[in-house]
Design a protein around this motif. Structure first.
Motif, PDB file in Angstrom:
ATOM      1  N   ASP A   1      -8.451   6.281  -1.944  1.00 46.98           N
ATOM      2  CA  ASP A   1      -7.130   5.824  -1.502  1.00 46.98           C
ATOM      3  C   ASP A   1      -6.628   4.574  -2.233  1.00 46.98           C
ATOM      4  N   VAL A   2      -7.489   3.959  -3.062  1.00 48.96           N
ATOM      5  CA  VAL A   2      -7.024   2.846  -3.893  1.00 48.96           C
ATOM      6  C   VAL A   2      -7.632   2.994  -5.289  1.00 48.96           C
TER       7      VAL A   2
ATOM      8  N   MET B   1       0.829  -1.208   0.000  1.00 50.97           N
ATOM      9  CA  MET B   1       0.000   0.000   0.000  1.00 50.97           C
ATOM     10  C   MET B   1       0.863   1.258   0.000  1.00 50.97           C
TER      11      MET B   1
ATOM     12  N   PRO C   1      -2.962   7.776  -3.343  1.00 47.79           N
ATOM     13  CA  PRO C   1      -3.656   6.514  -3.581  1.00 47.79           C
ATOM     14  C   PRO C   1      -2.717   5.362  -3.942  1.00 47.79           C
ATOM     15  N   THR C   2      -3.087   4.177  -3.501  1.00 43.87           N
ATOM     16  CA  THR C   2      -2.413   2.955  -3.934  1.00 43.87           C
ATOM     17  C   THR C   2      -2.954   2.595  -5.314  1.00 43.87           C
TER      18      THR C   2
ATOM     19  N   LEU D   1     -11.699  -4.342  -0.377  1.00 51.98           N
ATOM     20  CA  LEU D   1     -10.991  -3.183   0.175  1.00 51.98           C
ATOM     21  C   LEU D   1     -11.990  -2.202   0.795  1.00 51.98           C
TER      22      LEU D   1
ATOM     23  N   PRO E   1     -12.030   2.759  -2.509  1.00 55.45           N
ATOM     24  CA  PRO E   1     -11.470   2.426  -3.814  1.00 55.45           C
ATOM     25  C   PRO E   1     -12.287   2.991  -4.975  1.00 55.45           C
TER      26      PRO E   1
ATOM     27  N   HIS F   1     -11.408   1.018   3.119  1.00 54.20           N
ATOM     28  CA  HIS F   1     -10.767   1.875   2.104  1.00 54.20           C
ATOM     29  C   HIS F   1     -11.823   2.556   1.237  1.00 54.20           C
TER      30      HIS F   1
END
Ligand code: GDP
Length: 313
Positions: free
Chosen positions: A202-203, A95, A100-101, A124, A131, A129
């Motif tokens: 964040d993803v 991560m 963001p990942t 996620l 996403p 998270h």
């Protein structure tokens, strides 16, 4: 998936478990049985060789001859060597420390990428998270729509080229060449990542195009996307039912996009699956997830030790 392999190995070990001293010929015949079981399950030959070499060396050594229960000790060795072949320790997603990942998915068409994108996003999300999915598969006419449906099911927003983004184009910047095209998957992927940053997701999970067989354009496109978005993970999704072609496909994707982890999809099927089990060992990349059905929750973190126990018990 691995029922027949599991049955064969279990039968091999039944004889062994209760034995006191083991002769070299006991060990050789056990190794022969293991070798046949692995080959019959479609495990790739170099992997079978590496595996049986490891087991033989340890089984003929002091570890077994001095054990209180040599038969069980051999079973333990086989288990440990199998864990190694399957990638050793469980590997979690890498991560991002900040921002963001970015997770890019690659694989052949039909491998289960889009389905997996939804499952991963949902998982996620359930873990807390935020996403977003990015539809950078512009090859198949239906792919964008399919991801939108998957996103709806997962309860996760989708950045798709038709709409420009998830809620308005205004914030999307031009790419390096100043060209701006909704038909360009590299641009869509990049714009999706930019959107995620702006909107503080964040993803970002980027779905890319697959072909029915490996081809140069596909690889180039995936490599270009990778370069443009610099992902934290590139997950190669492979259908565990594709048999021996798994090795060639995985090697081609490794050379083409250099993935960081593997997703085995369709592990709920009843094919032999051994080729897919060889992928970690052949490419040196860990299997990170198993996809086990068509539903959005049919996803498991892949634990090499649990998989080995499942096969050997
Ligand atoms: P993509 O072309 O790589 O995006 O593949 P899709 O996600 O569209 O999947 C291709 C087909 O495989 C679809 O019919 C999916 O429902 C099915 N599928 C995907 N993953 C799994 C799985 O883990 N198990 C089973 N049984 N079917 C799956």
């Amino acid at each position: 998936m691995f029922n027949s392999l599991s049955d064969r190995l279990t039968a091999t070990f039944t004889n062994l478990r209760g034995k006191g001293r083991l002769t070299e010929s006991d060990i050789n015949s056990t190794i022969r049985d293991i070798r046949m079981a692995l080959l019959d399950a479609d495990v790739a030959l170099p992997v079978v060789k590496q595996f049986t070499r490891g087991v033989r060396e340890r089984a003929l050594g002091a570890e077994v001859s001095q054990a209180l229960n040599p038969g069980q000790q051999v079973v333990k060795i086989v288990n440990e060597e199998l864990v190694e072949i399957l990638g050793g320790q469980t590997r979690r997603l890498n991560m991002a420390k900040s921002g963001p990942t970015v997770i890019m998915l690659a694989g052949l068409q039909g491998s289960g990428k889009t389905t997996f994108a939804g499952k991963l996003a949902r998982r996620l999300r359930d873990e807390g998270h935020f996403p977003v999915l990015v539809a950078a598969d512009l090859q198949r006419p239906n792919a964008v729509r399919q991801l939108e449906v998957v996103g709806e099911r997962a309860g996760v927003p989708v950045f798709s080229p038709e709409r420009g983004n998830e809620g308005g184009h205004d914030a999307v910047s031009e790419n390096a060449e100043g060209t701006r095209s909704y038909g360009d998957p590299v641009w869509v992927a990049q714009a999706g990542v930019n959107q995620a940053k702006l909107r503080q997701y964040d993803v970002v999970i980027v779905d890319t195009a697959g072909r029915l067989a490996v081809d140069e354009n596909l690889m180039q496109q995936a490599a270009d996307i990778r370069e443009a978005i610099n992902p934290h993970e590139v997950l190669f999704v492979i259908d565990a039912m594709i048999g021996q072609a798994a090795i060639e496909t995985a090697t081609a994707f490794q050379d083409g996009v250099d993935f960081t982890g593997v997703v085995l999809s369709k592990l709920d099927g009843d094919a032999r699956g051994g080729a897919a089990l060889s992928v970690a060992s052949i490419t040196g990349r860990p299997i990170m997830y198993a996809s086990t059905g068509e539903g959005v929750k049919d996803i498991e973190v892949f634990h090499p030790d649990r998989m080995a126990s499942r096969i050997l018990d």
